[in-house]
Design an enzyme around this catalytic site. Structure first.
Site, PDB file in Angstrom:
ATOM      1  N   ARG A   1      52.976  86.705  61.887  1.00 30.21           N
ATOM      2  CA  ARG A   1      53.093  87.189  60.512  1.00 30.21           C
ATOM      3  C   ARG A   1      53.207  86.029  59.524  1.00 30.21           C
ATOM      4  O   ARG A   1      52.684  86.085  58.403  1.00 30.21           O
ATOM      5  CB  ARG A   1      54.315  88.105  60.401  1.00 30.21           C
TER       6      ARG A   1
ATOM      7  N   SER B   1      54.966  98.583  75.773  1.00 31.16           N
ATOM      8  CA  SER B   1      54.283  97.378  75.295  1.00 31.16           C
ATOM      9  C   SER B   1      54.803  96.878  73.954  1.00 31.16           C
ATOM     10  O   SER B   1      54.071  96.288  73.177  1.00 31.16           O
ATOM     11  CB  SER B   1      52.764  97.595  75.262  1.00 31.16           C
TER      12      SER B   1
ATOM     13  N   HIS C   1      51.044  85.568  56.102  1.00 26.15           N
ATOM     14  CA  HIS C   1      51.641  85.420  54.772  1.00 26.15           C
ATOM     15  C   HIS C   1      51.325  84.061  54.158  1.00 26.15           C
ATOM     16  O   HIS C   1      51.211  83.939  52.946  1.00 26.15           O
ATOM     17  CB  HIS C   1      53.158  85.646  54.831  1.00 26.15           C
TER      18      HIS C   1
ATOM     19  N   SER D   1      52.266  76.647  52.080  1.00 23.72           N
ATOM     20  CA  SER D   1      53.071  76.820  50.854  1.00 23.72           C
ATOM     21  C   SER D   1      54.248  77.756  51.120  1.00 23.72           C
ATOM     22  O   SER D   1      55.277  77.670  50.439  1.00 23.72           O
ATOM     23  CB  SER D   1      52.209  77.354  49.707  1.00 23.72           C
TER      24      SER D   1
ATOM     25  N   ASN E   1      58.497  88.515  51.181  1.00 24.41           N
ATOM     26  CA  ASN E   1      58.739  87.536  52.248  1.00 24.41           C
ATOM     27  C   ASN E   1      60.127  87.646  52.838  1.00 24.41           C
ATOM     28  O   ASN E   1      60.484  86.857  53.710  1.00 24.41           O
ATOM     29  CB  ASN E   1      58.609  86.119  51.667  1.00 24.41           C
TER      30      ASN E   1
ATOM     31  N   ASP F   1      48.429  93.945  73.081  1.00 27.02           N
ATOM     32  CA  ASP F   1      47.385  94.765  73.708  1.00 27.02           C
ATOM     33  C   ASP F   1      46.789  95.706  72.652  1.00 27.02           C
ATOM     34  O   ASP F   1      47.147  95.621  71.486  1.00 27.02           O
ATOM     35  CB  ASP F   1      47.968  95.541  74.890  1.00 27.02           C
TER      36      ASP F   1
ATOM     37  N   GLY G   1      45.967  80.394  50.161  1.00 25.32           N
ATOM     38  CA  GLY G   1      45.320  79.825  51.345  1.00 25.32           C
ATOM     39  C   GLY G   1      46.307  79.302  52.375  1.00 25.32           C
ATOM     40  O   GLY G   1      47.513  79.208  52.133  1.00 25.32           O
TER      41      GLY G   1
ATOM     42  N   HIS H   1      49.911  94.303  64.461  1.00 32.73           N
ATOM     43  CA  HIS H   1      51.070  95.198  64.501  1.00 32.73           C
ATOM     44  C   HIS H   1      51.262  95.836  65.875  1.00 32.73           C
ATOM     45  O   HIS H   1      52.004  96.792  66.003  1.00 32.73           O
ATOM     46  CB  HIS H   1      50.952  96.270  63.406  1.00 32.73           C
ATOM     47  N   THR H   2      50.612  95.322  66.875  1.00 28.98           N
ATOM     48  CA  THR H   2      50.838  95.787  68.250  1.00 28.98           C
ATOM     49  C   THR H   2      52.098  95.144  68.838  1.00 28.98           C
ATOM     50  O   THR H   2      52.559  95.524  69.911  1.00 28.98           O
ATOM     51  CB  THR H   2      49.609  95.500  69.149  1.00 28.98           C
TER      52      THR H   2
HETATM   53  C1  HEM Z   1      47.448  95.421  54.769  1.00 33.04           C
HETATM   54  C2  HEM Z   1      47.949  94.407  55.417  1.00 33.04           C
HETATM   55  C3  HEM Z   1      49.342  94.350  55.963  1.00 33.04           C
HETATM   56  C4  HEM Z   1      50.471  94.996  55.556  1.00 33.04           C
HETATM   57  C5  HEM Z   1      50.618  95.973  54.410  1.00 33.04           C
HETATM   58  C6  HEM Z   1      51.530  94.585  56.431  1.00 33.04           C
HETATM   59  C7  HEM Z   1      52.843  95.010  56.324  1.00 33.04           C
HETATM   60  C8  HEM Z   1      53.846  94.663  57.185  1.00 33.04           C
HETATM   61  C9  HEM Z   1      55.207  95.109  57.069  1.00 33.04           C
HETATM   62  C10 HEM Z   1      55.763  96.012  55.968  1.00 33.04           C
HETATM   63  C11 HEM Z   1      55.893  94.592  58.108  1.00 33.04           C
HETATM   64  C12 HEM Z   1      57.358  94.799  58.441  1.00 33.04           C
HETATM   65  C13 HEM Z   1      58.244  93.835  57.690  1.00 33.04           C
HETATM   66  C14 HEM Z   1      59.684  94.158  57.924  1.00 33.04           C
HETATM   67  O1  HEM Z   1      60.055  95.323  58.049  1.00 33.04           O
HETATM   68  O2  HEM Z   1      60.489  93.230  58.000  1.00 33.04           O
HETATM   69  C15 HEM Z   1      54.969  93.822  58.898  1.00 33.04           C
HETATM   70  C16 HEM Z   1      55.293  93.145  60.042  1.00 33.04           C
HETATM   71  C17 HEM Z   1      54.399  92.410  60.781  1.00 33.04           C
HETATM   72  N1  HEM Z   1      53.100  92.113  60.421  1.00 33.04           N
HETATM   73 FE1  HEM Z   1      52.062  92.939  58.936  1.00 33.04          FE
HETATM   74  N2  HEM Z   1      51.039  93.715  57.357  1.00 33.04           N
HETATM   75  C18 HEM Z   1      49.712  93.536  57.104  1.00 33.04           C
HETATM   76  C19 HEM Z   1      48.847  92.719  57.784  1.00 33.04           C
HETATM   77  C20 HEM Z   1      49.199  91.937  58.848  1.00 33.04           C
HETATM   78  C21 HEM Z   1      48.325  90.974  59.475  1.00 33.04           C
HETATM   79  C22 HEM Z   1      46.897  90.661  59.030  1.00 33.04           C
HETATM   80  C23 HEM Z   1      49.026  90.425  60.499  1.00 33.04           C
HETATM   81  C24 HEM Z   1      48.615  89.361  61.502  1.00 33.04           C
HETATM   82  C25 HEM Z   1      47.426  89.161  61.936  1.00 33.04           C
HETATM   83  C26 HEM Z   1      50.323  91.050  60.520  1.00 33.04           C
HETATM   84  C27 HEM Z   1      51.300  90.809  61.439  1.00 33.04           C
HETATM   85  C28 HEM Z   1      52.569  91.349  61.418  1.00 33.04           C
HETATM   86  C29 HEM Z   1      53.537  91.164  62.485  1.00 33.04           C
HETATM   87  C30 HEM Z   1      53.309  90.430  63.791  1.00 33.04           C
HETATM   88  C31 HEM Z   1      54.699  91.819  62.070  1.00 33.04           C
HETATM   89  C32 HEM Z   1      56.041  91.879  62.800  1.00 33.04           C
HETATM   90  C33 HEM Z   1      56.921  90.756  62.277  1.00 33.04           C
HETATM   91  C34 HEM Z   1      58.244  90.588  62.985  1.00 33.04           C
HETATM   92  O3  HEM Z   1      58.518  91.251  63.984  1.00 33.04           O
HETATM   93  O4  HEM Z   1      59.026  89.754  62.502  1.00 33.04           O
HETATM   94  N3  HEM Z   1      50.402  91.941  59.487  1.00 33.04           N
HETATM   95  N4  HEM Z   1      53.732  93.871  58.304  1.00 33.04           N
HETATM   96  C1  NAG Z   2      65.681  86.455  48.538  1.00 32.32           C
HETATM   97  C2  NAG Z   2      65.615  86.291  50.004  1.00 32.32           C
HETATM   98  O1  NAG Z   2      66.203  87.005  50.755  1.00 32.32           O
HETATM   99  N1  NAG Z   2      64.798  85.360  50.435  1.00 32.32           N
HETATM  100  C3  NAG Z   2      64.656  85.088  51.825  1.00 32.32           C
HETATM  101  C4  NAG Z   2      63.226  84.690  52.131  1.00 32.32           C
HETATM  102  O2  NAG Z   2      63.109  84.342  53.494  1.00 32.32           O
HETATM  103  C5  NAG Z   2      64.002  83.316  53.916  1.00 32.32           C
HETATM  104  C6  NAG Z   2      63.779  83.022  55.359  1.00 32.32           C
HETATM  105  O3  NAG Z   2      63.983  84.171  56.129  1.00 32.32           O
HETATM  106  C7  NAG Z   2      65.454  83.691  53.690  1.00 32.32           C
HETATM  107  O4  NAG Z   2      66.293  82.617  54.051  1.00 32.32           O
HETATM  108  C8  NAG Z   2      65.643  84.024  52.235  1.00 32.32           C
HETATM  109  O5  NAG Z   2      66.961  84.439  52.029  1.00 32.32           O
END
Ligand code: HEM
Ligand code: NAG
Ligand code: NAG
Ligand code: NAG
Ligand code: NAG
Ligand code: NAG
Ligand code: NAG
Ligand code: NAG
Length: 338
Positions: free
Chosen positions: A69, A251, A73, A83, A98, A256, A79, A194-195
């Site tokens: 992720r 999983s 981001h 950053s 973030n 997967d 890019g 998101h797998t």
């Molecule tokens: C429309 C595009 C996308 C949206 C709206 C989106 C949204 C989100 C959200 C809301 C979360 C959960 C954050 C949280 O609850 O803390 C998440 C987690 C995640 N996203 Fe996405 N995402 C997108 C695209 C992607 C892409 C392109 C990737 C990677 C190729 C990705 C990989 C991940 C992963 C691996 C997690 C889990 C992170 C963790 O466990 O810390 N996402 N995403």
């Molecule tokens: C405002 C805020 O919570 N920012 C967070 C952004 O992500 C970093 C790393 O996880 C956190 O340390 C910050 O607190």
């Protein structure tokens, strides 16, 4: 004869000009597989990153999702220029979108080892890209050849963060990806990230309790999944518990194609994930990927495209000494260097 040659030449240069003007990303060509070979005192740059990711995953499996992720981001905001790693109140990492991004310390650890191996050579942006690849592989995905040669940016502003929202429709999300030069099929592949990994109750409360202001659950969510998730996310709870993005318990941490199967069974957790299986723009691709169809290799290719979004290459940007600060702190963070 002479005139037609001149016309042909003019047409040729005109065409060349059009080609160059139409490919503003032509500096992406400087990214290559194995960029650091022979550049780090005969040390294996990718191997050093791999060992850090492997050891950290041995401690905490879930760190893999965080690293994948982090790459997304980073690449989607100004890019893939690291950053997102810069510290500061008004920086990208402090933007709302973030707030749950993790894994910064893994990148720091790899950077420290790489600075010991060869000072000032390996960019933070490349470390993120390599670590994301390793995280995919070590979670059961396919090891793809990662391109390197990125340089680090010197600007990071929370106000630049404009990531797609999980409540977006497929076409809104498709527009966001198209703006980064990524097409529909690659978007479906990348969301397959998101797998693995977790979201939190705050991102799905509306789907459980008040979808579109209806006071009810999202009708596209399998009622048995709603029942399960309201236990994890009780109404009005402030705990904001984690929820697996892949609801196949076998999983949770495995890279997967289960994510696609889940969405086809109305068990997508985020709204956008579920929509991929329902929207006619993407439903056929989801159906294709549900039955495997080489998802793992195709995901790797999509990650390579993600990793090439608006990159800085030599002589743009810099190689940061520490991933959290720009090299010359006295330089205005608003100055544009490439
Ligand atoms: C429309 C595009 C996308 C949206 C709206 C989106 C949204 C989100 C959200 C809301 C979360 C959960 C954050 C949280 O609850 O803390 C998440 C987690 C995640 N996203 Fe996405 N995402 C997108 C695209 C992607 C892409 C392109 C990737 C990677 C190729 C990705 C990989 C991940 C992963 C691996 C997690 C889990 C992170 C963790 O466990 O810390 N996402 N995403
Ligand atoms: C405002 C805020 O919570 N920012 C967070 C952004 O992500 C970093 C790393 O996880 C956190 O340390 C910050 O607190
Ligand atoms: C991680 O665990 C695996 C399997 O137990 C082991 O083979 C490997 O050496 C460990 N790697 C690191 C870097 O600790
Ligand atoms: C992050 O942003 C919040 C407001 O969004 C602000 O109060 C805080 O000081 C910022 N800095 C850090 C390091 O969290
Ligand atoms: C939850 O909060 C809403 C207002 O935000 C309130 O109307 C409702 O009664 C609360 N529900 C419970 C179960 O406490
Ligand atoms: C697909 O998901 C359904 C519902 O969770 C499950 O019963 C089935 O076993 C899954 N199939 C595969 C191939 O994983
Ligand atoms: C995708 O949606 C279209 C339009 O609703 C439908 O005709 C088609 O059968 C769907 N494809 C799959 C694989 O379900
Ligand atoms: C799935 O998609 C791939 C890539 O587009 C294609 O080559 C393959 O034929 C498709 N398979 C099915 C069963 O639709």
């Amino acid at each position: 004869m002479k005139i037609s040659t001149a016309v042909a030449a003019a047409a040729f240069y005109l065409a060349l000009g059009v080609i160059l003007v139409n490919f503003p990303g032509h500096c992406d060509a400087a990214l290559e597989v194995g960029f650091y070979k022979g550049k780090c005192n005969s040390r294996d740059v990718e191997g050093i990153v791999f060992s850090v990711v492997e050891r950290r995953m041995n401690e905490t499996k879930g760190i893999a999702a965080a690293l994948i992720r982090l790459h997304f981001h980073d690449c989607f905001v100004k890019g893939c220029d690291a950053s997102i790693l810069l510290d500061g109140n008004s920086c990208e990492k402090n933007a709302t979108a973030n707030q749950s991004v993790r894994g910064y310390d893994v990148i720091d650890e790899a950077k420290e080892l790489l600075e010991e191996a060869c000072e000032g050579v390996v960019s933070c942006a490349d470390i993120i890209a390599i670590a994301a690849r390793d995280a995919v592989q070590l979670s059961g995905g396919v090891r793809y050849e990662v391109q390197t040669g990125r340089r680090d940016g010197i600007e990071s502003l929370a106000s630049n963060v404009d990531l797609p929202s999980p409540s977006f429709s497929v076409s809104q999300s498709a527009d966001a990806f198209k703006n980064k030069g990524i097409g529909l099929e690659d978007m479906v592949l990348l969301l397959g990230g998101h797998t693995i990994g977790f979201t939190h109750c705050s991102f799905i409360e509306d789907r459980l309790y008040n979808f579109g202001g209806s006071g009810k659950a999202d009708p596209t969510m399998d009622p048995s999944l709603v029942e399960k998730l309201i236990v994890i996310c009780p109404k009005n709870s402030t705990a904001d518990a984690p929820v697996s993005l892949d609801q196949n318990p076998a999983s949770t941490f495995v890279f997967d194609s289960s994510f696609y199967n889940q969405t086809q069974h109305h068990r997508g957790v985020l709204h956008i994930d579920q929509e991929l299986a329902l929207d006619p723009l993407t439903n056929n691709t989801v159906a294709n990927l549900t039955t495997g169809n080489n998802f793992l290799a195709r995901f790797g290719q999509a990650m390579v495209k993600l990793g090439a979004v608006e990159v800085l290459t030599d002589p743009q940007g810099e190689i940061r000494k520490s991933c959290r600060v720009v090299n010359n702190k006295h330089r205005s963070p608003f100055s544009l260097l490439g």
